[in-house]
Write a protein that holds these residues in place. Structure first.
Motif, PDB file in Angstrom:
ATOM      1  N   GLY A  98     136.657 138.829  -3.660  1.00  0.00           N
ATOM      2  CA  GLY A  98     136.256 139.975  -4.463  1.00  0.00           C
ATOM      3  C   GLY A  98     135.260 139.569  -5.537  1.00  0.00           C
ATOM      4  O   GLY A  98     135.334 138.480  -6.111  1.00  0.00           O
ATOM      5  N   GLY A  99     134.306 140.451  -5.809  1.00  0.00           N
ATOM      6  CA  GLY A  99     133.321 140.160  -6.829  1.00  0.00           C
ATOM      7  C   GLY A  99     132.234 139.225  -6.324  1.00  0.00           C
ATOM      8  O   GLY A  99     132.103 138.952  -5.129  1.00  0.00           O
ATOM      9  N   GLU A 100     131.454 138.722  -7.243  1.00  0.00           N
ATOM     10  CA  GLU A 100     130.365 137.815  -6.901  1.00  0.00           C
ATOM     11  C   GLU A 100     130.877 136.386  -6.721  1.00  0.00           C
ATOM     12  O   GLU A 100     131.762 135.940  -7.447  1.00  0.00           O
ATOM     13  CB  GLU A 100     129.293 137.839  -7.985  1.00  0.00           C
ATOM     14  CG  GLU A 100     128.656 139.205  -8.210  1.00  0.00           C
ATOM     15  CD  GLU A 100     127.621 139.170  -9.304  1.00  0.00           C
ATOM     16  OE1 GLU A 100     127.377 138.059  -9.849  1.00  0.00           O
ATOM     17  OE2 GLU A 100     127.064 140.228  -9.618  1.00  0.00           O
ATOM     18  N   THR A 150     134.088 136.006  -9.265  1.00  0.00           N
ATOM     19  CA  THR A 150     134.333 136.604 -10.583  1.00  0.00           C
ATOM     20  C   THR A 150     135.717 137.224 -10.654  1.00  0.00           C
ATOM     21  O   THR A 150     136.373 137.172 -11.695  1.00  0.00           O
ATOM     22  CB  THR A 150     133.263 137.664 -10.865  1.00  0.00           C
ATOM     23  OG1 THR A 150     133.240 138.608  -9.782  1.00  0.00           O
ATOM     24  CG2 THR A 150     131.893 137.031 -11.016  1.00  0.00           C
ATOM     25  N   THR A 151     136.172 137.792  -9.550  1.00  0.00           N
ATOM     26  CA  THR A 151     137.531 138.356  -9.526  1.00  0.00           C
ATOM     27  C   THR A 151     138.580 137.268  -9.691  1.00  0.00           C
ATOM     28  O   THR A 151     139.565 137.436 -10.421  1.00  0.00           O
ATOM     29  CB  THR A 151     137.767 139.116  -8.213  1.00  0.00           C
ATOM     30  OG1 THR A 151     136.801 140.160  -8.082  1.00  0.00           O
ATOM     31  CG2 THR A 151     139.162 139.712  -8.172  1.00  0.00           C
ATOM     32  N   GLY A 152     138.363 136.137  -9.013  1.00  0.00           N
ATOM     33  CA  GLY A 152     139.308 135.033  -9.147  1.00  0.00           C
ATOM     34  C   GLY A 152     139.372 134.501 -10.561  1.00  0.00           C
ATOM     35  O   GLY A 152     140.461 134.202 -11.082  1.00  0.00           O
ATOM     36  N   THR A 155     138.702 136.200 -13.280  1.00  0.00           N
ATOM     37  CA  THR A 155     139.363 137.223 -14.095  1.00  0.00           C
ATOM     38  C   THR A 155     140.872 137.162 -13.939  1.00  0.00           C
ATOM     39  O   THR A 155     141.625 137.215 -14.921  1.00  0.00           O
ATOM     40  CB  THR A 155     138.849 138.615 -13.714  1.00  0.00           C
ATOM     41  OG1 THR A 155     137.432 138.675 -13.909  1.00  0.00           O
ATOM     42  CG2 THR A 155     139.516 139.689 -14.559  1.00  0.00           C
ATOM     43  N   VAL A 156     141.314 137.030 -12.688  1.00  0.00           N
ATOM     44  CA  VAL A 156     142.758 136.962 -12.439  1.00  0.00           C
ATOM     45  C   VAL A 156     143.352 135.692 -13.032  1.00  0.00           C
ATOM     46  O   VAL A 156     144.423 135.716 -13.649  1.00  0.00           O
ATOM     47  CB  VAL A 156     143.038 137.048 -10.926  1.00  0.00           C
ATOM     48  CG1 VAL A 156     144.516 136.828 -10.640  1.00  0.00           C
ATOM     49  CG2 VAL A 156     142.599 138.399 -10.380  1.00  0.00           C
ATOM     50  N   LEU A 157     142.647 134.566 -12.870  1.00  0.00           N
ATOM     51  CA  LEU A 157     143.138 133.303 -13.423  1.00  0.00           C
ATOM     52  C   LEU A 157     143.259 133.372 -14.941  1.00  0.00           C
ATOM     53  O   LEU A 157     144.285 132.987 -15.519  1.00  0.00           O
ATOM     54  CB  LEU A 157     142.203 132.161 -13.031  1.00  0.00           C
ATOM     55  CG  LEU A 157     142.540 130.790 -13.629  1.00  0.00           C
ATOM     56  CD1 LEU A 157     143.896 130.309 -13.142  1.00  0.00           C
ATOM     57  CD2 LEU A 157     141.455 129.774 -13.303  1.00  0.00           C
ATOM     58  N   GLY A 158     142.219 133.868 -15.611  1.00  0.00           N
ATOM     59  CA  GLY A 158     142.280 133.979 -17.067  1.00  0.00           C
ATOM     60  C   GLY A 158     143.356 134.944 -17.522  1.00  0.00           C
ATOM     61  O   GLY A 158     144.077 134.680 -18.503  1.00  0.00           O
ATOM     62  N   SER A 159     143.518 136.046 -16.809  1.00  0.00           N
ATOM     63  CA  SER A 159     144.512 137.043 -17.192  1.00  0.00           C
ATOM     64  C   SER A 159     145.925 136.499 -17.038  1.00  0.00           C
ATOM     65  O   SER A 159     146.758 136.621 -17.949  1.00  0.00           O
ATOM     66  CB  SER A 159     144.337 138.301 -16.343  1.00  0.00           C
ATOM     67  OG  SER A 159     143.044 138.856 -16.493  1.00  0.00           O
ATOM     68  N   VAL A 160     146.199 135.889 -15.889  1.00  0.00           N
ATOM     69  CA  VAL A 160     147.547 135.366 -15.642  1.00  0.00           C
ATOM     70  C   VAL A 160     147.857 134.208 -16.582  1.00  0.00           C
ATOM     71  O   VAL A 160     148.994 134.057 -17.057  1.00  0.00           O
ATOM     72  CB  VAL A 160     147.684 134.936 -14.167  1.00  0.00           C
ATOM     73  CG1 VAL A 160     149.054 134.313 -13.916  1.00  0.00           C
ATOM     74  CG2 VAL A 160     147.500 136.132 -13.247  1.00  0.00           C
ATOM     75  N   THR A 161     146.862 133.384 -16.886  1.00  0.00           N
ATOM     76  CA  THR A 161     147.084 132.274 -17.814  1.00  0.00           C
ATOM     77  C   THR A 161     147.438 132.774 -19.206  1.00  0.00           C
ATOM     78  O   THR A 161     148.365 132.262 -19.851  1.00  0.00           O
ATOM     79  CB  THR A 161     145.826 131.386 -17.882  1.00  0.00           C
ATOM     80  OG1 THR A 161     145.518 130.891 -16.581  1.00  0.00           O
ATOM     81  CG2 THR A 161     146.048 130.210 -18.820  1.00  0.00           C
TER      82      THR A 161
END
Length: 260
Positions: free
Chosen positions: A95-97, A109-111, A113-119
């Protein structure tokens, strides 16, 4: 081995301090922490301003409680070392660029975002949970769970597990000192051999020790509940604390809405 040197199983090292947080009833502290954890975890991915607001609130609470920061940071570092294995898997999501690619591995970019959010979710949640265990004694914490209508059998099981861990660590330290006195820890080969033999005999020794402790507890009047120390009673300040927690929750969720 790291857990043995950071007082990981002496959970309540800051429970004796006298602050506004310590004056609250244990069940109020549990409710405040659980509400904040739910608010942090249920926040959608990419809400950076919301987590920034929650982060300021959590850090302010840490200074308010005068918590021992080195111990807190060491515990969070150990806990994140286990969580990081799961966090790393969120990086390689589609997902994303595409930012970086190597074979079938792609960072998007999706990965990120998810990594930063979950962290951030894991970090803030661990800070709140460690704050609760550091500032609340184990008997008071168990009593707070009972007041929140947690099944007594489950609470008794948790209490027994906590005490059994203390027995396990004590037996391991005794066996490690015995091996060191016999010069069996001089090289890596002997260390691996000793640790392998220790793991097997450790179960037998702790099982026998646990049985003797249980019989001693029964002979001293144990009937499934541990004695409870004198703890603060719920009052007006507890209502204020819960109300402030709800305000912080709603304000954090509204930060991104106002920015839009």
């Amino acid at each position: 081995m790291t857990l043995l040197h950071i007082r990981a199983f002496h959970l309540d090292i800051d429970s004796h301090k006298n602050t506004v947080w310590h004056a609250l009833a244990p069940r109020t502290r549990i409710l405040c922490v659980l509400l904040m954890v739910f608010a942090i975890v249920l926040t959608p991915n990419g809400r950076w301003w919301t987590w920034g607001f929650y982060g300021i609130a959590v850090i302010s609470l840490l200074f308010l409680t005068r918590i021992t920061l080195p111990v807190l940071l060491k515990r969070i570092a150990v806990e994140l070392s286990f969580v990081s294995v799961v966090l790393l898997g969120t990086l390689f999501r589609d997902g994303g660029e595409v930012i970086w690619a190597w074979g079938f591995l792609r960072i998007t970019t999706t990965g990120l975002t998810v990594l930063g959010s979950v962290t951030l979710k894991a970090l803030l949640s661990l800070m709140m949970l460690n704050l609760l265990t550091l500032t609340t004694s184990v008997p008071a914490l168990l009593n707070g769970l009972l007041e929140l209508r947690i099944p007594p059998l489950l609470v008794a099981t948790i209490a027994s597990m906590y005490r059994y861990l203390g027995v396990l660590i004590g037996e391991f330290n005794a066996m490690r000192r015995a091996a060191a006195c016999r010069n069996l820890m001089t090289n890596r080969y002997w260390q691996r051999l000793v640790i392998g033999n220790t793991i097997g005999s450790l179960f037998i020794r702790t099982y026998d020790r646990g049985e003797r402790i249980h019989h001693a507890m029964l002979s001293r009047g144990y009937r499934g509940a541990f004695p409870v120390e004198k703890i603060p009673l719920a009052g007006r300040r507890d209502i204020v604390a819960l109300a402030l927690t709800l305000i912080v929750m709603l304000a954090g969720q509204s930060v991104d809405l106002f920015r839009k």
